[in-house]
Motif scaffolding. Structure first.
Motif, PDB file in Angstrom:
ATOM      1  N   GLN A 131     -40.612  12.158  -3.026  1.00  0.00           N
ATOM      2  CA  GLN A 131     -40.145  11.829  -4.371  1.00  0.00           C
ATOM      3  C   GLN A 131     -39.921  13.088  -5.200  1.00  0.00           C
ATOM      4  O   GLN A 131     -38.977  13.173  -6.001  1.00  0.00           O
ATOM      5  N   LYS A 132     -40.788  14.081  -5.000  1.00  0.00           N
ATOM      6  CA  LYS A 132     -40.608  15.350  -5.701  1.00  0.00           C
ATOM      7  C   LYS A 132     -39.319  16.044  -5.247  1.00  0.00           C
ATOM      8  O   LYS A 132     -38.594  16.640  -6.062  1.00  0.00           O
ATOM      9  N   THR A 133     -39.049  15.937  -3.960  1.00  0.00           N
ATOM     10  CA  THR A 133     -37.796  16.507  -3.437  1.00  0.00           C
ATOM     11  C   THR A 133     -36.592  15.800  -4.051  1.00  0.00           C
ATOM     12  O   THR A 133     -35.603  16.443  -4.432  1.00  0.00           O
ATOM     13  N   LEU A 134     -36.694  14.474  -4.142  1.00  0.00           N
ATOM     14  CA  LEU A 134     -35.616  13.701  -4.772  1.00  0.00           C
ATOM     15  C   LEU A 134     -35.421  14.112  -6.225  1.00  0.00           C
ATOM     16  O   LEU A 134     -34.282  14.215  -6.710  1.00  0.00           O
ATOM     17  N   ALA A 135     -36.540  14.332  -6.919  1.00  0.00           N
ATOM     18  CA  ALA A 135     -36.445  14.732  -8.323  1.00  0.00           C
ATOM     19  C   ALA A 135     -35.701  16.060  -8.456  1.00  0.00           C
ATOM     20  O   ALA A 135     -34.892  16.244  -9.377  1.00  0.00           O
ATOM     21  N   ARG A 136     -35.975  16.990  -7.540  1.00  0.00           N
ATOM     22  CA  ARG A 136     -35.267  18.271  -7.579  1.00  0.00           C
ATOM     23  C   ARG A 136     -33.776  18.082  -7.293  1.00  0.00           C
ATOM     24  O   ARG A 136     -32.910  18.700  -7.936  1.00  0.00           O
ATOM     25  N   TYR A 148     -20.441  13.766  -7.858  1.00  0.00           N
ATOM     26  CA  TYR A 148     -21.856  14.022  -8.121  1.00  0.00           C
ATOM     27  C   TYR A 148     -22.519  12.854  -8.855  1.00  0.00           C
ATOM     28  O   TYR A 148     -23.715  12.586  -8.679  1.00  0.00           O
ATOM     29  N   GLN A 149     -21.733  12.129  -9.675  1.00  0.00           N
ATOM     30  CA  GLN A 149     -22.304  10.955 -10.331  1.00  0.00           C
ATOM     31  C   GLN A 149     -22.655   9.868  -9.304  1.00  0.00           C
ATOM     32  O   GLN A 149     -23.677   9.191  -9.430  1.00  0.00           O
ATOM     33  N   ALA A 150     -21.760   9.725  -8.295  1.00  0.00           N
ATOM     34  CA  ALA A 150     -22.041   8.756  -7.229  1.00  0.00           C
ATOM     35  C   ALA A 150     -23.302   9.162  -6.457  1.00  0.00           C
ATOM     36  O   ALA A 150     -24.156   8.320  -6.122  1.00  0.00           O
ATOM     37  N   GLU A 151     -23.411  10.459  -6.194  1.00  0.00           N
ATOM     38  CA  GLU A 151     -24.608  10.952  -5.508  1.00  0.00           C
ATOM     39  C   GLU A 151     -25.847  10.746  -6.373  1.00  0.00           C
ATOM     40  O   GLU A 151     -26.929  10.400  -5.876  1.00  0.00           O
ATOM     41  N   GLN A 152     -25.670  10.940  -7.695  1.00  0.00           N
ATOM     42  CA  GLN A 152     -26.784  10.736  -8.617  1.00  0.00           C
ATOM     43  C   GLN A 152     -27.279   9.292  -8.574  1.00  0.00           C
ATOM     44  O   GLN A 152     -28.484   9.027  -8.562  1.00  0.00           O
ATOM     45  N   GLU A 153     -26.332   8.348  -8.584  1.00  0.00           N
ATOM     46  CA  GLU A 153     -26.706   6.934  -8.520  1.00  0.00           C
ATOM     47  C   GLU A 153     -27.473   6.621  -7.234  1.00  0.00           C
ATOM     48  O   GLU A 153     -28.460   5.876  -7.247  1.00  0.00           O
ATOM     49  N   GLN A 154     -26.993   7.187  -6.121  1.00  0.00           N
ATOM     50  CA  GLN A 154     -27.656   6.960  -4.840  1.00  0.00           C
ATOM     51  C   GLN A 154     -29.080   7.540  -4.849  1.00  0.00           C
ATOM     52  O   GLN A 154     -30.028   6.896  -4.386  1.00  0.00           O
ATOM     53  N   LEU A 155     -29.208   8.735  -5.396  1.00  0.00           N
ATOM     54  CA  LEU A 155     -30.524   9.358  -5.458  1.00  0.00           C
ATOM     55  C   LEU A 155     -31.472   8.580  -6.371  1.00  0.00           C
ATOM     56  O   LEU A 155     -32.663   8.425  -6.066  1.00  0.00           O
ATOM     57  N   HIS A 156     -30.938   8.074  -7.491  1.00  0.00           N
ATOM     58  CA  HIS A 156     -31.769   7.257  -8.382  1.00  0.00           C
ATOM     59  C   HIS A 156     -32.217   5.974  -7.689  1.00  0.00           C
ATOM     60  O   HIS A 156     -33.363   5.522  -7.870  1.00  0.00           O
ATOM     61  N   GLU A 201     -32.621   5.573  -4.430  1.00  0.00           N
ATOM     62  CA  GLU A 201     -33.660   5.957  -3.481  1.00  0.00           C
ATOM     63  C   GLU A 201     -34.978   6.225  -4.193  1.00  0.00           C
ATOM     64  O   GLU A 201     -36.057   5.847  -3.716  1.00  0.00           O
ATOM     65  N   ASN A 202     -34.905   6.872  -5.340  1.00  0.00           N
ATOM     66  CA  ASN A 202     -36.110   7.187  -6.096  1.00  0.00           C
ATOM     67  C   ASN A 202     -36.790   5.914  -6.608  1.00  0.00           C
ATOM     68  O   ASN A 202     -38.024   5.803  -6.593  1.00  0.00           O
ATOM     69  N   ASN A 203     -35.976   4.946  -7.062  1.00  0.00           N
ATOM     70  CA  ASN A 203     -36.545   3.674  -7.526  1.00  0.00           C
ATOM     71  C   ASN A 203     -37.243   2.936  -6.395  1.00  0.00           C
ATOM     72  O   ASN A 203     -38.347   2.381  -6.578  1.00  0.00           O
ATOM     73  N   GLN A 204     -36.596   2.913  -5.221  1.00  0.00           N
ATOM     74  CA  GLN A 204     -37.202   2.251  -4.066  1.00  0.00           C
ATOM     75  C   GLN A 204     -38.502   2.946  -3.667  1.00  0.00           C
ATOM     76  O   GLN A 204     -39.501   2.295  -3.340  1.00  0.00           O
ATOM     77  N   LEU A 205     -38.465   4.275  -3.721  1.00  0.00           N
ATOM     78  CA  LEU A 205     -39.663   5.036  -3.366  1.00  0.00           C
ATOM     79  C   LEU A 205     -40.781   4.794  -4.378  1.00  0.00           C
ATOM     80  O   LEU A 205     -41.958   4.682  -4.011  1.00  0.00           O
ATOM     81  N   THR A 206     -40.413   4.689  -5.646  1.00  0.00           N
ATOM     82  CA  THR A 206     -41.412   4.417  -6.690  1.00  0.00           C
ATOM     83  C   THR A 206     -42.052   3.050  -6.471  1.00  0.00           C
ATOM     84  O   THR A 206     -43.279   2.898  -6.580  1.00  0.00           O
ATOM     85  N   GLU A 207     -41.226   2.045  -6.140  1.00  0.00           N
ATOM     86  CA  GLU A 207     -41.759   0.713  -5.864  1.00  0.00           C
ATOM     87  C   GLU A 207     -42.684   0.737  -4.648  1.00  0.00           C
ATOM     88  O   GLU A 207     -43.748   0.098  -4.646  1.00  0.00           O
ATOM     89  N   PHE A 208     -42.253   1.478  -3.622  1.00  0.00           N
ATOM     90  CA  PHE A 208     -43.059   1.575  -2.411  1.00  0.00           C
ATOM     91  C   PHE A 208     -44.415   2.230  -2.707  1.00  0.00           C
ATOM     92  O   PHE A 208     -45.458   1.755  -2.267  1.00  0.00           O
ATOM     93  N   LEU A 209     -44.376   3.318  -3.472  1.00  0.00           N
ATOM     94  CA  LEU A 209     -45.616   4.017  -3.802  1.00  0.00           C
ATOM     95  C   LEU A 209     -46.541   3.151  -4.649  1.00  0.00           C
ATOM     96  O   LEU A 209     -47.759   3.178  -4.481  1.00  0.00           O
TER      97      LEU A 209
END
Length: 220
Positions: A54-59, A97-105, A107-115
């Protein structure tokens, strides 16, 4: 068995029921505690791994946001210069980059739910582990109490045996006293007999000495 399959089995386990059915409850609960502790270690390791991810995703998200800002600025500069073609190209990069941003967000949301789920599960597992340890302490206390009670019973049995042996020894001592009295009586009788014989021997000596004195007197 997978981590979460085993975890689910442990979470859903009814400790009381398992221990009631076990032939060796103390052994069963040791195995349960060991399984829980191992699973808890794995759960925490998985959580740590995903936190690092998740920290990597944040970066990455931060870098993408900078790129979006960068290309947006480029598009504005191109428009100011009247270069619609360059502005369009810059906006194309921005949208990428906006499309990539949405994808990363996402992934981050899914990871947050998982955690969050992992943390909740880890908490439940810790509670189960605490319950198991309490049961283990109770079993150990019962075992110690039973052992003490057994020792008390054993000492009582030994006391009964000792009491029986004591009675036997007292009876033996009584017999010894009777035998001693018999021996003392025999010794007394033997002493009287010896005294009488000695008296006779003394009389003989006196008679002999008296005869010698008479003989001497006659010769004189």
């Amino acid at each position: 068995m997978g981590l979460f399959t085993r975890f689910t089995d442990i979470i859903n386990a009814n400790l009381n029921s398992m221990l009631d059915k076990a032939e060796q409850p103390e052994k069963m609960i040791r195995l349960i505690i060991q399984e829980m502790e191992e699973t808890l270690v794995e759960v925490r390791a998985t959580a740590a791994k995903n936190i690092a991810e998740q920290k990597t995703l944040a970066r990455k998200i931060g870098a993408v946001e900078k790129s979006i800002t960068h290309w947006h600025g480029k598009a504005e500069v191109a428009l100011e210069k009247g270069r619609d073609d360059l502005a369009k190209a810059a906006l194309t990069q921005k949208h990428k980059y906006q499309a990539e941003q949405e994808q990363l967000h996402e992934e981050n949301n899914q990871l947050t739910e998982f955690l969050t789920a992992v943390q909740d599960d880890a908490q439940r597992l810790q509670e189960k582990l605490n319950e198991a340890k309490r049961r283990q302490d109770a079993l150990l206390l019962r075992q110690a109490s039973a052992e003490v009670r057994l020792k008390v019973r054993e000492k009582a049995a030994v006391y009964n045996i000792d009491e029986a042996i004591g009675k036997f020894e007292r009876y033996q001592q009584k017999i010894d006293r009777i035998e001693a009295e018999v021996e003392a009586f025999d010794m007394t009788e033997n002493k009287d007999l010896s005294a009488q014989i000695s008296a006779l021997e003394q009389d003989d000596n006196i008679e002999l000495e008296l005869a010698q004195m008479k003989k001497q007197a006659a010769n004189g």
